[in-house]
Design an enzyme around this catalytic site. Sequence first.
Site, PDB file in Angstrom:
ATOM      1  N   ASP A  59       0.869  -1.173   0.000  1.00  0.00           N
ATOM      2  CA  ASP A  59       0.000   0.000   0.000  1.00  0.00           C
ATOM      3  C   ASP A  59       0.907   1.223   0.000  1.00  0.00           C
ATOM      4  OD1 ASP A  59      -1.680   2.118   0.514  1.00  0.00           O
ATOM      5  OD2 ASP A  59      -2.630   1.235   2.283  1.00  0.00           O
ATOM      6  N   VAL A  60       0.943   1.953  -1.117  1.00  0.00           N
ATOM      7  CA  VAL A  60       1.897   3.055  -1.231  1.00  0.00           C
ATOM      8  C   VAL A  60       1.509   4.267  -0.389  1.00  0.00           C
ATOM      9  CG1 VAL A  60       2.749   2.378  -3.512  1.00  0.00           C
ATOM     10  CG2 VAL A  60       0.803   3.971  -3.324  1.00  0.00           C
ATOM     11  N   GLY A  88      -1.680   5.362  -8.702  1.00  0.00           N
ATOM     12  CA  GLY A  88      -2.556   6.520  -8.580  1.00  0.00           C
ATOM     13  C   GLY A  88      -4.018   6.130  -8.656  1.00  0.00           C
ATOM     14  N   TYR A 151      -7.665  15.478  -8.024  1.00  0.00           N
ATOM     15  CA  TYR A 151      -6.803  14.746  -8.954  1.00  0.00           C
ATOM     16  C   TYR A 151      -5.853  15.714  -9.665  1.00  0.00           C
ATOM     17  CZ  TYR A 151      -5.364  11.695 -12.784  1.00  0.00           C
ATOM     18  OH  TYR A 151      -4.616  10.957 -13.682  1.00  0.00           O
TER      19      TYR A 151
END
Length: 254
Positions: A59-60, A88, A151
């Site tokens: 999990d970044v 992303g 975003y």
Amino acid sequence: MPNWLKSRHALITGGGTGIGSSCATHLNAGGAKVTVVGRRQDKLDFISSITNGTGIACDVTDRGQIGSAFDEARAANGPIEILVVNAGIGDSAPFGRTTRDAWDKIIATNLTSAFDCAQAALEDLTGQDNSRMVFVASVAGLKGAPYAAPYAASKHGMVGLMRSLAEEFAKSSMTVNAVCPSFVDTPMVDETIARISRVSKRDESQSRQAIEAMNKHGRLVHPDAVATMILTLCLPQSRDVNGAAIPIDGGTTA
């Protein structure tokens, strides 16, 4: 193709699907040893099986998990010489109805994780010849994006991070660049199309056509187009390309 990346270790976040998986196969075709990092082990295992690489669930948005995953990658494939920051997520909503939770989630996944991954690989990258850091940003990082303020903000931040690192490390052997695609034919865009269909009450075919029309050339960008540009940036011959934010959008930002 020539084996220009022979034995170089490339780590790709968000590597299980879409742009990340295409990037993995392209870099591997150039000779690189590939580590793909992402949330879904089954997807990572599939890409690893066709690249003879390494897949690591991570999990970044968790800096500790990033550190552990990068250490595991080094143990398997050596120091990181190419880092592709691709993980992303996206969402869409009118700004007035965008929640703070949605903002925090997108910024954490798209921007803060980019910072954390860049720091986690920095010592490796600055210690190698012709090392590469490539951020997968977006045309939304070059211009506004209605109904997608978090975003666009995250991708503007990513482009700013890239340009800052490119200047800071310009005299090193590392280059830092970004690719900025418009709508790409990926699972994330499929989710956007489904979301538009639910809100607009149009069928998914009509919603897909509406998204395609937002690209100047009237079609979704193929993931291989993005991966080919990333491969090019990673070649030794591209050592003089630094600090570039390269649109891949069929002329949308022309």
